[in-house]
Design a protein around this motif. Sequence first.
Motif, PDB file in Angstrom:
ATOM      1  N   ASN A 150       0.810  -1.212   0.000  1.00 53.93           N
ATOM      2  CA  ASN A 150       0.000   0.000   0.000  1.00 53.93           C
ATOM      3  C   ASN A 150       0.846   1.266   0.000  1.00 53.93           C
ATOM      4  O   ASN A 150       0.378   2.338   0.409  1.00 53.93           O
ATOM      5  CB  ASN A 150      -0.931  -0.001   1.225  1.00 53.93           C
ATOM      6  CG  ASN A 150      -2.004  -1.053   1.138  1.00 53.93           C
ATOM      7  OD1 ASN A 150      -3.068  -0.823   0.563  1.00 53.93           O
ATOM      8  ND2 ASN A 150      -1.733  -2.236   1.698  1.00 53.93           N
TER       9      ASN A 150
ATOM     10  N   GLU B 156       1.679   3.209  -2.280  1.00 52.35           N
ATOM     11  CA  GLU B 156       1.221   4.317  -3.127  1.00 52.35           C
ATOM     12  C   GLU B 156       0.155   5.163  -2.430  1.00 52.35           C
ATOM     13  O   GLU B 156      -0.151   6.277  -2.864  1.00 52.35           O
ATOM     14  CB  GLU B 156       0.677   3.780  -4.445  1.00 52.35           C
ATOM     15  CG  GLU B 156      -0.701   3.139  -4.392  1.00 52.35           C
ATOM     16  CD  GLU B 156      -0.668   1.729  -3.812  1.00 52.35           C
ATOM     17  OE1 GLU B 156      -1.752   1.118  -3.669  1.00 52.35           O
ATOM     18  OE2 GLU B 156       0.430   1.238  -3.497  1.00 52.35           O
ATOM     19  N   ARG B 157      -0.433   4.652  -1.335  1.00 54.83           N
ATOM     20  CA  ARG B 157      -1.450   5.414  -0.600  1.00 54.83           C
ATOM     21  C   ARG B 157      -0.801   6.477   0.271  1.00 54.83           C
ATOM     22  O   ARG B 157       0.356   6.359   0.679  1.00 54.83           O
ATOM     23  CB  ARG B 157      -2.277   4.464   0.266  1.00 54.83           C
ATOM     24  CG  ARG B 157      -3.135   3.479  -0.509  1.00 54.83           C
ATOM     25  CD  ARG B 157      -3.807   2.495   0.427  1.00 54.83           C
ATOM     26  NE  ARG B 157      -4.504   3.159   1.519  1.00 54.83           N
ATOM     27  CZ  ARG B 157      -4.997   2.536   2.587  1.00 54.83           C
ATOM     28  NH1 ARG B 157      -4.837   1.209   2.707  1.00 54.83           N
ATOM     29  NH2 ARG B 157      -5.628   3.198   3.539  1.00 54.83           N
ATOM     30  N   ASP B 158      -1.571   7.509   0.577  1.00 50.32           N
ATOM     31  CA  ASP B 158      -1.073   8.592   1.424  1.00 50.32           C
ATOM     32  C   ASP B 158      -1.226   8.194   2.886  1.00 50.32           C
ATOM     33  O   ASP B 158      -2.040   8.749   3.630  1.00 50.32           O
ATOM     34  CB  ASP B 158      -1.845   9.880   1.115  1.00 50.32           C
ATOM     35  CG  ASP B 158      -1.261  11.079   1.851  1.00 50.32           C
ATOM     36  OD1 ASP B 158      -0.082  11.004   2.276  1.00 50.32           O
ATOM     37  OD2 ASP B 158      -1.979  12.089   2.001  1.00 50.32           O
ATOM     38  N   LEU B 159      -0.432   7.208   3.294  1.00 49.03           N
ATOM     39  CA  LEU B 159      -0.555   6.670   4.645  1.00 49.03           C
ATOM     40  C   LEU B 159       0.078   7.600   5.667  1.00 49.03           C
ATOM     41  O   LEU B 159       1.168   8.157   5.449  1.00 49.03           O
ATOM     42  CB  LEU B 159       0.125   5.303   4.725  1.00 49.03           C
ATOM     43  CG  LEU B 159      -0.490   4.167   3.895  1.00 49.03           C
ATOM     44  CD1 LEU B 159       0.388   2.926   3.983  1.00 49.03           C
ATOM     45  CD2 LEU B 159      -1.906   3.865   4.354  1.00 49.03           C
TER      46      LEU B 159
ATOM     47  N   ASP C 118      -2.644   5.924  10.402  1.00 51.22           N
ATOM     48  CA  ASP C 118      -3.210   4.888   9.532  1.00 51.22           C
ATOM     49  C   ASP C 118      -2.493   3.545   9.756  1.00 51.22           C
ATOM     50  O   ASP C 118      -3.125   2.498   9.853  1.00 51.22           O
ATOM     51  CB  ASP C 118      -3.072   5.284   8.059  1.00 51.22           C
ATOM     52  CG  ASP C 118      -3.923   6.476   7.687  1.00 51.22           C
ATOM     53  OD1 ASP C 118      -4.973   6.680   8.332  1.00 51.22           O
ATOM     54  OD2 ASP C 118      -3.532   7.209   6.753  1.00 51.22           O
TER      55      ASP C 118
ATOM     56  N   GLY D 257       3.688   6.648  -4.736  1.00 55.02           N
ATOM     57  CA  GLY D 257       3.108   7.103  -3.488  1.00 55.02           C
ATOM     58  C   GLY D 257       3.591   8.453  -3.000  1.00 55.02           C
ATOM     59  O   GLY D 257       3.315   8.828  -1.857  1.00 55.02           O
TER      60      GLY D 257
END
Length: 332
Positions: free
Chosen positions: A221, A223-226, A230, A285
């Motif tokens: 994950n 690429e997500r804006d973690l 989160d 990401g």
Amino acid sequence: MHTVAVLALDQVIPFDLSAPIDTFTWARLPDGRTPYRIRVCSPTPEVTAGHFALRAPHGLDALADADTIILPGTADPTVPLPPGVAQAVCEAAATGTRIASICVGAFIFAATGLLDGQRATTHWIAAADLSAMYPKVTVDPNVLYVDNGQFLTSAGASAAMDMCLHMIRNDYGSAVAAHAARMSVMPLEREGGQAQFILHPQPPAPAGATLEPLLHWMEENAERDLTLDDIAAHAGTSARTLNRRFREQTGTTPLQWLHRARVRRAQHLLENTDRAVEHIAHQAGFGSSTAFRDRFKRVVGISPQAYRRAFRTRGAADRGGATRTSRKTVDQ
């Protein structure tokens, strides 16, 4: 004629020995004359060099009248220097002789004490050991070579040739160095301050570490804006506890680990696809192409475009990420 003495100790690395010999031998003056005389020296008549033995025609006394001394690396650079080596090198240095090391030859150089208080480099994989063994030396693992004037140090194999071309250019000018570069099939333009191409692996977690499933999830994950919250929520713990566990098991923080995962993904895309840098920034990401370029250069040492030029897989086309990874660590 300029005399170059290459000092071969037992278990000398063959390429470290041949790189300066080949590079200086290819140099030619405008009238065709060879400007360098090469002497291979050793404290013993014969030394091992990988899979073969080498007979050195000159002893340590040949260092006394050399203009340049080259210190190649050895298979085990932590072995104490043979008797007389440090004294011979230091005596030559006292008369102004230029001294340069190749790769882990920096350990030999540092053992003489001549690098104390100096900035130096070596192959990135050995930099931490060099710094630990010789704390008076300022070790920079991120450059191809360091020129302190009389004393020079270089990183790995190709960086040794860069350093030798740099010395030829200083001795006889760019035209002579350019000829040696062409004959060596080397570019002349790489400067010492260019970063070593270092593969930056993820900090490993010990086998059976409780964070292992979380690390896989973070990489999938990336690429997500973690945010830290989160990641902590997915792990079912508090951000404070997660930070502590991360440091215990990986030696870094969750967000630092995540940034490294994104850089690794970007390296793969740069090597194996034709996608624009802006597209890669989003897919890896990063919030923007500006943030991507800044983070990538800080971690890898060069821009994304420069990395792509250096490591682009020959003939690779954009196949949606299905192409074979050809990640490389260049021995510079």
